[in-house]
Design a protein around this motif. Structure first.
Motif, PDB file in Angstrom:
ATOM      1  N   GLN A   1      33.105  29.337  38.750  1.00  0.00           N
ATOM      2  CA  GLN A   1      33.338  29.452  40.184  1.00  0.00           C
ATOM      3  C   GLN A   1      34.067  30.744  40.560  1.00  0.00           C
ATOM      4  O   GLN A   1      33.748  31.392  41.556  1.00  0.00           O
ATOM      5  CB  GLN A   1      34.146  28.250  40.680  1.00  0.00           C
ATOM      6  N   TYR A   2      35.028  31.110  39.721  1.00  0.00           N
ATOM      7  CA  TYR A   2      35.829  32.314  39.984  1.00  0.00           C
ATOM      8  C   TYR A   2      35.909  33.145  38.690  1.00  0.00           C
ATOM      9  O   TYR A   2      36.931  33.150  38.008  1.00  0.00           O
ATOM     10  CB  TYR A   2      37.229  31.942  40.451  1.00  0.00           C
TER      11      TYR A   2
ATOM     12  N   GLY B   1      39.188  35.227  38.888  1.00  0.00           N
ATOM     13  CA  GLY B   1      39.212  35.324  40.345  1.00  0.00           C
ATOM     14  C   GLY B   1      39.182  36.730  40.895  1.00  0.00           C
ATOM     15  O   GLY B   1      39.526  36.957  42.053  1.00  0.00           O
TER      16      GLY B   1
ATOM     17  N   ALA C   1      37.084  37.268  44.103  1.00  0.00           N
ATOM     18  CA  ALA C   1      37.646  36.490  45.214  1.00  0.00           C
ATOM     19  C   ALA C   1      39.040  36.959  45.602  1.00  0.00           C
ATOM     20  O   ALA C   1      39.658  36.401  46.496  1.00  0.00           O
ATOM     21  CB  ALA C   1      37.678  35.006  44.842  1.00  0.00           C
TER      22      ALA C   1
ATOM     23  N   MET D   1      41.672  36.506  44.051  1.00  0.00           N
ATOM     24  CA  MET D   1      42.595  35.415  43.751  1.00  0.00           C
ATOM     25  C   MET D   1      43.651  35.915  42.778  1.00  0.00           C
ATOM     26  O   MET D   1      43.332  36.603  41.807  1.00  0.00           O
ATOM     27  CB  MET D   1      41.824  34.243  43.134  1.00  0.00           C
TER      28      MET D   1
ATOM     29  N   TRP E   1      44.887  31.295  40.003  1.00  0.00           N
ATOM     30  CA  TRP E   1      43.734  30.923  39.175  1.00  0.00           C
ATOM     31  C   TRP E   1      44.170  29.961  38.085  1.00  0.00           C
ATOM     32  O   TRP E   1      43.559  28.907  37.883  1.00  0.00           O
ATOM     33  CB  TRP E   1      43.121  32.181  38.561  1.00  0.00           C
TER      34      TRP E   1
END
Length: 275
Positions: free
Chosen positions: A60-61, A65, A68, A70, A75
């Motif tokens: 997903q990341y 991350g 994103a 993030m 994370w």
């Protein structure tokens, strides 16, 4: 002519190649739980929970991350929280925050890791030969800034540049991470670079795809190593053997690519392997 004399750069993987984890995941999660007065989580459930949670977060990341934007700590907090939940431990927020801080701090230090005894000598030897040494790792920024230096593997003395997936936004086995390494090394031609790692999929194949030489280490006598050899990949037990191999001219093919290591030599030297 030895292979080392034909190279200008060596890149190298980190986990499983230079360093290893000490103990089991459950050891550290148990210590974190005990630090706030909780019983130890079940090791097997915790291990399986973490594997699933980490895999889901990475999909997903990816790259911790990076795309994103993030933060690293967010994370990992999401990953660790999901690990506990999947293992059957749903702590309240205040308790989880204390447990997580202990885990995040521990894995951001040298405590959970051990350095293979041949790592530092090999890296220093390579630099003494006039080679540029680069790290190529699917790791986050703390490996570069904290963990590797704390383990005695520092930029400037053991390695010259690093390509870490959490900082670059690309990870192995994407060949792009090796292209970044070539750029970081000064746009060196790929045929003048050797990559050393412990994974056929993440290290050997993508490095070869961009035209680099590649060498695999089998420190733990993995069953897959025999199939690696059958493909023609050079497979050695440790960096001591890698150094000897690089300085021996008889181990090179005419086209300057590496030949497969003789199987009898590999088996006789496997006792010197130590992650």
């Amino acid at each position: 002519m030895s292979m080392v004399s034909r190279l200008r750069c060596i890149t190298i993987d980190v986990t499983g190649t230079l360093i290893a984890y000490k103990g089991e995941l459950g050891d550290y999660y148990c210590m974190a739980a005990k630090s706030v007065g909780l019983p130890c989580p079940d090791y097997n459930r915790m291990h399986e929970g973490f594997k699933t949670a980490y895999s889901d977060m990475a999909k997903q990341y990816p790259c911790f991350g990076h795309a994103a934007k993030m933060s690293n700590i967010i994370w990992w907090k999401s990953c660790v929280k999901d690990s506990f939940v999947r293992a059957g431990y749903d702590y309240d927020e205040e308790t989880f925050e204390k447990v997580f801080r202990r885990i995040y701090s521990t894995f951001g230090s040298s405590a959970p890791y051990t350095v293979f005894p041949d790592s530092q000598p090999f890296l220093r030897w390579a630099r003494q030969q006039g080679l540029t040494v680069g790290i190529v790792s699917n790791a986050e920024y703390r490996y570069k800034d904290v963990i590797l230096p704390a383990l005695g593997l520092s930029q400037g003395s053991e390695w010259d540049f690093g390509v870490f997936s959490g900082l670059e936004g690309v990870e192995k086995p994407n060949p792009r991470i090796y292209e970044i390494a070539l750029e970081r090394a000064g746009n060196i031609a790929p045929e003048e670079v050797l990559h050393i790692g412990d994974s056929m999929r993440q290290d050997y194949l993508p490095a070869r795809e961009v035209g680099m030489h590649a060498l695999l280490l089998d420190r733990f006598k993995t069953p897959a190593a025999e199939s690696w050899r059958q493909t023609g990949a050079p497979v050695l037990p440790d960096l001591v053997e890698a150094q000897a191999w690089l300085t021996s001219g008889r181990l090179c093919n005419r086209d300057t690519s590496f030949s497969s290591h003789d199987s009898s030599s590999s088996s006789s030297s496997s006792s010197s392997s130590s992650v």
